[in-house]
Design a protein around this motif. Structure first.
Motif, PDB file in Angstrom:
ATOM      1  N   GLY A 220     -42.088  -1.952  20.752  1.00 54.19           N
ATOM      2  CA  GLY A 220     -42.032  -0.559  20.315  1.00 54.19           C
ATOM      3  C   GLY A 220     -41.094   0.248  21.205  1.00 54.19           C
ATOM      4  N   ARG A 221     -41.162   0.006  22.513  1.00 61.12           N
ATOM      5  CA  ARG A 221     -40.260   0.730  23.429  1.00 61.12           C
ATOM      6  C   ARG A 221     -38.816   0.370  23.151  1.00 61.12           C
ATOM      7  N   HIS A 222     -38.552  -0.906  22.928  1.00 60.72           N
ATOM      8  CA  HIS A 222     -37.176  -1.322  22.614  1.00 60.72           C
ATOM      9  C   HIS A 222     -36.673  -0.578  21.378  1.00 60.72           C
ATOM     10  N   LEU A 223     -37.498  -0.562  20.336  1.00 60.61           N
ATOM     11  CA  LEU A 223     -37.055   0.013  19.067  1.00 60.61           C
ATOM     12  C   LEU A 223     -36.866   1.522  19.188  1.00 60.61           C
ATOM     13  N   ARG A 224     -37.802   2.188  19.874  1.00 58.15           N
ATOM     14  CA  ARG A 224     -37.646   3.636  20.020  1.00 58.15           C
ATOM     15  C   ARG A 224     -36.431   3.952  20.884  1.00 58.15           C
ATOM     16  N   ALA A 225     -36.183   3.121  21.886  1.00 59.91           N
ATOM     17  CA  ALA A 225     -35.022   3.346  22.747  1.00 59.91           C
ATOM     18  C   ALA A 225     -33.734   3.229  21.939  1.00 59.91           C
ATOM     19  N   LEU A 226     -33.633   2.197  21.102  1.00 60.34           N
ATOM     20  CA  LEU A 226     -32.372   2.044  20.362  1.00 60.34           C
ATOM     21  C   LEU A 226     -32.259   3.070  19.245  1.00 60.34           C
ATOM     22  N   ARG A 227     -33.418   3.573  18.769  1.00 62.11           N
ATOM     23  CA  ARG A 227     -33.383   4.667  17.794  1.00 62.11           C
ATOM     24  C   ARG A 227     -32.813   5.923  18.460  1.00 62.11           C
ATOM     25  N   ASP A 228     -33.265   6.202  19.704  1.00 63.68           N
ATOM     26  CA  ASP A 228     -32.884   7.442  20.369  1.00 63.68           C
ATOM     27  C   ASP A 228     -31.470   7.392  20.921  1.00 63.68           C
ATOM     28  N   ASP A 229     -31.052   6.278  21.481  1.00 61.80           N
ATOM     29  CA  ASP A 229     -29.721   6.181  22.092  1.00 61.80           C
ATOM     30  C   ASP A 229     -29.326   4.704  22.215  1.00 61.80           C
ATOM     31  N   ILE A 238     -31.356  -4.195  26.331  1.00 62.55           N
ATOM     32  CA  ILE A 238     -31.925  -4.476  25.016  1.00 62.55           C
ATOM     33  C   ILE A 238     -30.800  -4.925  24.075  1.00 62.55           C
ATOM     34  N   PRO A 239     -30.888  -6.133  23.524  1.00 59.84           N
ATOM     35  CA  PRO A 239     -29.864  -6.557  22.569  1.00 59.84           C
ATOM     36  C   PRO A 239     -30.054  -5.789  21.268  1.00 59.84           C
ATOM     37  N   VAL A 240     -29.260  -4.748  21.087  1.00 61.61           N
ATOM     38  CA  VAL A 240     -29.516  -3.769  20.028  1.00 61.61           C
ATOM     39  C   VAL A 240     -29.495  -4.399  18.636  1.00 61.61           C
ATOM     40  N   GLY A 241     -28.467  -5.210  18.375  1.00 65.70           N
ATOM     41  CA  GLY A 241     -28.358  -5.813  17.050  1.00 65.70           C
ATOM     42  C   GLY A 241     -29.565  -6.684  16.727  1.00 65.70           C
ATOM     43  N   ARG A 242     -29.949  -7.522  17.682  1.00 69.64           N
ATOM     44  CA  ARG A 242     -31.072  -8.429  17.453  1.00 69.64           C
ATOM     45  C   ARG A 242     -32.366  -7.633  17.262  1.00 69.64           C
ATOM     46  N   ALA A 243     -32.544  -6.580  18.050  1.00 71.37           N
ATOM     47  CA  ALA A 243     -33.767  -5.782  17.935  1.00 71.37           C
ATOM     48  C   ALA A 243     -33.840  -5.108  16.567  1.00 71.37           C
ATOM     49  N   ARG A 244     -32.667  -4.651  16.064  1.00 67.89           N
ATOM     50  CA  ARG A 244     -32.650  -4.026  14.739  1.00 67.89           C
ATOM     51  C   ARG A 244     -33.086  -5.025  13.675  1.00 67.89           C
ATOM     52  N   VAL A 245     -32.551  -6.250  13.755  1.00 69.10           N
ATOM     53  CA  VAL A 245     -32.906  -7.269  12.771  1.00 69.10           C
ATOM     54  C   VAL A 245     -34.397  -7.623  12.895  1.00 69.10           C
TER      55      VAL A 245
ATOM     56  N   HIS B  72     -18.716 -10.533  28.496  1.00 67.79           N
ATOM     57  CA  HIS B  72     -20.091 -10.059  28.647  1.00 67.79           C
ATOM     58  C   HIS B  72     -20.289  -8.823  27.775  1.00 67.79           C
ATOM     59  N   ARG B  73     -21.531  -8.592  27.368  1.00 69.24           N
ATOM     60  CA  ARG B  73     -21.858  -7.470  26.503  1.00 69.24           C
ATOM     61  C   ARG B  73     -22.763  -6.508  27.275  1.00 69.24           C
ATOM     62  N   PRO B  74     -22.839  -5.250  26.804  1.00 67.85           N
ATOM     63  CA  PRO B  74     -23.613  -4.268  27.574  1.00 67.85           C
ATOM     64  C   PRO B  74     -25.020  -4.751  27.923  1.00 67.85           C
ATOM     65  N   HIS B  76     -26.048  -7.532  28.696  1.00 65.66           N
ATOM     66  CA  HIS B  76     -26.093  -8.545  29.756  1.00 65.66           C
ATOM     67  C   HIS B  76     -26.104  -7.928  31.157  1.00 65.66           C
ATOM     68  N   LEU B  77     -25.799  -6.639  31.241  1.00 64.50           N
ATOM     69  CA  LEU B  77     -25.607  -6.020  32.549  1.00 64.50           C
ATOM     70  C   LEU B  77     -26.791  -6.179  33.499  1.00 64.50           C
ATOM     71  N   PRO B  78     -28.026  -5.885  33.030  1.00 62.52           N
ATOM     72  CA  PRO B  78     -29.137  -6.028  33.987  1.00 62.52           C
ATOM     73  C   PRO B  78     -29.220  -7.432  34.570  1.00 62.52           C
ATOM     74  N   ARG B  79     -28.950  -8.432  33.744  1.00 63.20           N
ATOM     75  CA  ARG B  79     -29.001  -9.809  34.227  1.00 63.20           C
ATOM     76  C   ARG B  79     -27.922 -10.061  35.281  1.00 63.20           C
ATOM     77  N   LEU B  80     -26.811  -9.329  35.169  1.00 65.25           N
ATOM     78  CA  LEU B  80     -25.725  -9.488  36.136  1.00 65.25           C
ATOM     79  C   LEU B  80     -25.960  -8.634  37.381  1.00 65.25           C
ATOM     80  N   GLY B  81     -27.075  -7.915  37.409  1.00 65.74           N
ATOM     81  CA  GLY B  81     -27.357  -7.065  38.555  1.00 65.74           C
ATOM     82  C   GLY B  81     -26.539  -5.786  38.558  1.00 65.74           C
ATOM     83  N   ILE B  82     -26.047  -5.396  37.379  1.00 65.63           N
ATOM     84  CA  ILE B  82     -25.238  -4.180  37.271  1.00 65.63           C
ATOM     85  C   ILE B  82     -26.016  -3.158  36.457  1.00 65.63           C
TER      86      ILE B  82
END
Lengths: 368, 272
Positions: A220-229, A238-245, B72-74, B76-82
């Motif tokens: 839920g936090r992931h989804l609300r986060a990607l909804r907001d920004d 958060i992998p945005v595309g994967r979370a959306r799917v 790398h994609r955005p 991935h940053l936390p995993r890279l320590g960034i």
């Protein structure tokens, strides 16, 4: 260059140890309410099921079927809530996933009558998740009105598939089958309609427990986060595309399960049940009930069933001719929607939670 | 773990015909604060975007501890320590302060989708870890009392601390700060300076900032960009004395001010 009245880095104060402060400070924030979320939601679900059992025991078959109708719409709208309210993706095609579930159920019962009900429900849910995966992946790069448009196509197009393959899917008449009634062991205790209401509510509550657990936790936090920004959400890992799917898949699974319940209750699956109107009514009811909360889905389900009942009764009372009578419930629903959203922009749940000082912080506005 | 936390080598980014970055090269050493300054449009934020995987460089290499970062994609940053704090803060308006910071702490969780759906398996432990770390960060940044407020209801300075708490909650090895001092009062800038210097205890900071007083106070090195090129790279004192830098900020000689001096317009305002 102008003279500097402050020396550069060299005179900066020594590093302060932030974490030390944190360690000694008191812990703020409420602890989560008792126990494991699954246990908590499960207890709620058991209480709700007991209430449904009592209600159906006290009333007749007509109410039983309406209660079942509320249950399956509750599940469908709750799934839509996760997609629209939580992940911020507007879908006009939720009815199409109910179509998938209903036809999966109907095909299974017609062709393989020996398959137990639970397996049919599971198969319908799985088929819906697959459909959701396909739709979610295909529309992953679409947002807002473009996503709404693409899902609208789905709602318009998918029911027509039943007409295209009349041999397999029964054409405009759909697939009719004999619904599985109450097990013989319970025949003295519950009648068939009561049993169906209980089955629907059991399935719906299992679905709701999963949806509630998912929405209140990390997902839920992931989804609300990607909804907001979406940018900030991605930068937080958060992998945005994967979370959306993922949101699409879960929502479609719930919708499909609701469709399977509907086919089970009605003993039939017809394309007209899952026409565009259904998708629009689901989304409109969600707005009416309140975005962002499962309670909103509950008010929405009540509205879908009982506003239509009221509209039909009104049409009969006014003795209108058939064409008007058939369309009056939808018009009535639209009118109720407009009035409620004008009075309470955040829906019934928003109004109720503002009333009952639901939160200590000022209520949020403009939430999508 | 050899080499610098971040090495930018010959980084070239172009948008269509416009070259935003032209063979930019600089290093962020271990446990240091590096300032990235330059006039508006010099390409500072583009460097951040390339480092965080938002834009793809046309040429050049980004290295982390000597190893190249490829495609790398955005996320991935936390995993890279960034970690990166956005210029517009990027707080989630529909989530409480605590939830905002919990999203930042989410990389600490290890469970998968089944656990998220059922709350079983590793999910409760994940949830507890994420929450505890987020609460600790809120205390560290002095915003624990706002944990259950929505960010939009808080003063800007507090929102900024929340954003900083979210960026720091996983103790990143490299923190990218995009204009952290903008909109802050003088005392808040001093506090920020202290925090940024304090971050060298755990990692490095790459700082884009217009507030020259802050840059000169906290940075170990300063890299100056102009029109996508590095025109100076050195200690704050060296950069301040560099005529090329002065030209970039003021145009041709005979300017009547010095934007690089710490007592710029913002200082005057703050002095009231």
């Amino acid at each position: 260059m102008a003279p500097t009245h402050r020396a550069p880095a060299s005179d900066a104060r020594p590093d302060t140890a932030g974490p030390a402060k944190a360690a000694t400070a008191t812990r703020a924030g409420r602890r989560p309410a008792l126990g494991h979320p699954l246990l908590r939601h499960g207890l709620w679900a058991l209480a709700a099921l007991a209430a449904v059992a009592l209600l159906t025991a006290a009333t007749g078959p007509v109410t039983d079927l309406r209660v079942a109708d509320v249950g399956l719409h509750l599940l469908a709208v709750a799934g839509l809530q996760l997609l629209v309210g939580t992940s911020g993706q507007v879908s006009l095609g939720h009815g199409a996933f109910m179509f998938v579930g209903a036809y999966t159920m109907a095909l299974l019962v017609v062709n393989l009558p020996a398959v137990p009900l639970a397996a049919g429900m599971a198969a319908a849910c799985a088929a819906g998740c697959l459909a959701g995966l396909a739709v979610g992946a295909a529309t992953a790069r679409l947002h807002g009105p473009y996503l709404a448009g693409a899902t609208l196509m789905l709602a318009v197009g998918l029911p027509a598939v039943a007409l295209r393959f009349p041999d397999l899917l029964g054409g405009a008449n759909g697939l009719a089958f004999t619904a599985i009634g109450a097990p013989p062991a319970l025949s003295g205790l519950v009648d068939d309609t009561q049993w169906r209401a209980l089955v629907v509510w059991t399935v719906a509550l299992i679905g709701l427990v999963v949806l509630a657990t998912a929405t209140r936790g990390r997902l839920g936090r992931h989804l609300r986060a990607l909804r907001d920004d979406p940018t900030a959400a991605a930068l937080s890992g958060i992998p945005v595309g994967r979370a959306r799917v993922t949101a699409f898949v879960i929502s479609a699974g719930a919708g499909s399960l609701a469709g399977a319940c509907q086919a089970y209750v009605l003993g039939t699956a017809t394309p007209s049940t899952y026409a565009l109107t259904l998708s629009l009514v689901l989304l409109a009811a969600l707005v009416l009930g309140g975005l962002g909360s499962l309670w909103g889905a509950f008010w929405a389900a009540l509205a879908i069933v009982y506003v239509e009942v009221a509209g039909t009764e009104l049409a009969h009372a006014l003795e209108l001719d058939t064409d008007v009578r058939n369309n009056l419930p939808v018009v009535f629903f639209g009118a109720v929607l407009i009035i409620i959203v004008l009075a309470w922009p955040r829906g019934v749940h928003g109004a109720l939670s503002a009333l009952g000082r639901h939160r200590s912080t000022p209520s949020q506005t403009g939430d999508s | 773990m050899d080499g610098h936390v971040l090495s930018v080598e010959q980084l070239t980014v172009a948008f269509g015909g416009l070259t935003a970055l032209d063979r930019v090269t600089f290093d962020v050493p271990h446990r240091s604060v590096v300032g990235l300054i330059g006039p508006n449009g010099a390409g500072k934020t583009t460097v951040f975007n390339a480092v965080s995987g938002v834009v793809r460089p046309r040429e050049g290499t980004l290295r982390r501890h000597g190893r190249p970062l490829r495609r790398h994609r955005p996320h991935h940053l936390p995993r890279l320590g960034i970690s990166r704090m956005l210029q517009g803060l990027g707080l989630f308006p529909g989530m409480t302060v605590l939830e905002n910071v919990m999203v930042g702490a989410d990389p600490l969780a290890t469970g998968g989708l089944p656990g998220m759906l059922t709350g079983l398996g590793r999910a409760p432990r994940d949830e507890r870890r994420v929450r505890e770390r987020a609460e600790a960060a809120l205390h560290e940044f002095g915003v624990a009392d706002t944990a259950h407020a929505l960010p939009g209801t808080l003063p800007y300075g507090v929102q900024k601390r929340v954003a900083l708490a979210r960026a720091c909650v996983c103790s990143p090895e490299l923190l990218l700060l995009d204009e952290p001092a903008s909109g802050l009062a003088a005392d808040e800038v001093s506090e920020l300076a202290e925090r940024v210097r304090g971050m060298r205890a755990h990692g490095s900071v790459l700082l884009v900032e217009h507030h020259m007083d802050l840059v000169m106070r906290v940075c170990d090195r300063v890299v100056v960009l102009d029109f996508g090129r590095v025109i100076a790279d050195g200690t704050p004192d060296e950069v301040r004395a560099d005529p090329a830098v002065e030209r970039a900020y003021l145009g041709p000689p005979e300017g009547d001010g010095d934007l690089l001096a710490p007592d710029g317009p913002e200082e005057a305002r703050d002095g009231r």
